[in-house]
Scaffold this active site. Sequence first.
Site, PDB file in Angstrom:
ATOM      1  CG  ASN A   1      35.434  38.414  38.696  1.00 48.83           C
ATOM      2  OD1 ASN A   1      34.538  38.566  39.513  1.00 48.83           O
ATOM      3  ND2 ASN A   1      36.107  37.285  38.596  1.00 48.83           N
TER       4      ASN A   1
ATOM      5  CD  GLU B   1      36.158  34.215  35.200  1.00 49.16           C
ATOM      6  OE1 GLU B   1      35.672  33.105  34.906  1.00 49.16           O
ATOM      7  OE2 GLU B   1      37.004  34.383  36.099  1.00 49.16           O
TER       8      GLU B   1
ATOM      9  CD  GLU C   1      40.544  44.934  40.889  1.00 47.54           C
ATOM     10  OE1 GLU C   1      39.912  44.225  40.080  1.00 47.54           O
ATOM     11  OE2 GLU C   1      41.485  44.519  41.574  1.00 47.54           O
TER      12      GLU C   1
ATOM     13  CB  CYS D   1      45.678  41.998  38.118  1.00 47.53           C
ATOM     14  SG  CYS D   1      44.847  42.926  36.806  1.00 47.53           S
TER      15      CYS D   1
ATOM     16  CB  CYS E   1      43.178  46.272  38.094  1.00 45.00           C
ATOM     17  SG  CYS E   1      41.964  45.218  37.279  1.00 45.00           S
TER      18      CYS E   1
HETATM   19  N1  THU Z   1      40.417  39.305  39.064  1.00 47.24           N
HETATM   20  C1  THU Z   1      39.845  40.519  39.348  1.00 47.24           C
HETATM   21  O1  THU Z   1      38.640  40.725  39.118  1.00 47.24           O
HETATM   22  N2  THU Z   1      40.636  41.481  39.873  1.00 47.24           N
HETATM   23  C2  THU Z   1      41.961  41.348  40.155  1.00 47.24           C
HETATM   24  O2  THU Z   1      42.620  42.300  40.494  1.00 47.24           O
HETATM   25  C3  THU Z   1      42.586  40.007  40.063  1.00 47.24           C
HETATM   26  C4  THU Z   1      41.812  39.014  39.276  1.00 47.24           C
HETATM   27  C5  THU Z   1      39.577  38.261  38.467  1.00 47.24           C
HETATM   28  C6  THU Z   1      39.879  37.971  37.026  1.00 47.24           C
HETATM   29  C7  THU Z   1      39.365  36.562  36.876  1.00 47.24           C
HETATM   30  O3  THU Z   1      37.986  36.611  36.548  1.00 47.24           O
HETATM   31  C8  THU Z   1      39.520  35.962  38.261  1.00 47.24           C
HETATM   32  O4  THU Z   1      39.752  37.044  39.150  1.00 47.24           O
HETATM   33  C9  THU Z   1      40.652  34.972  38.376  1.00 47.24           C
HETATM   34  O5  THU Z   1      41.834  35.525  37.901  1.00 47.24           O
END
Ligand code: THU
Length: 141
Positions: A44, A46, A57, A95, A98
């Site tokens: 991830n 941010e 993902e 999520c 994704c």
């Molecule tokens: N996050 C992911 O990378 N993948 C997911 O399927 C769920 C959430 C990340 C996004 C954010 O940087 C952190 O988790 C908290 O939501």
Amino acid sequence: MTIDRDTLITAARDAATRAYAPYSNFHVGAALGFADGSVVTGANVENASYGLTLCAETVAVGKALSEDWRGQLEAVAVIGGRAGEVGKGDPVTPCGRCRQVLNEVAALGGNDPLIWCVGEDEVLELRLSDLLPRAFGPDSL
Ligand code: THU
């Protein structure tokens, strides 16, 4: 299945170490396993404008599709947790966004990949179609 579960989970865990998640402090790694044996990972990413965050993902799918065509997506491993606790606690499931992004690359290869969601006590094994039934994809247009 070309790539075994533990190999893909290890790749996802390694990817999570490269998460850029200074705001949530929640580090996620994803690994895509393709039928040709290749593995493409993502973490991830941010942003100070929080809503622009890219999930692990989605980063992995972007890497895979922008580098070259990888063929059939057989399986995906996802792991996450707070810094220093990746893989502890409940399994991390992709999520909603994704799921849709994964569906695009899965549909290109014409199959329904396994999604391994890694937790401390269990690895959930689901099909993408379980997570995203009746998906809207390339064939819907
Ligand atoms: N996050 C992911 O990378 N993948 C997911 O399927 C769920 C959430 C990340 C996004 C954010 O940087 C952190 O988790 C908290 O939501």
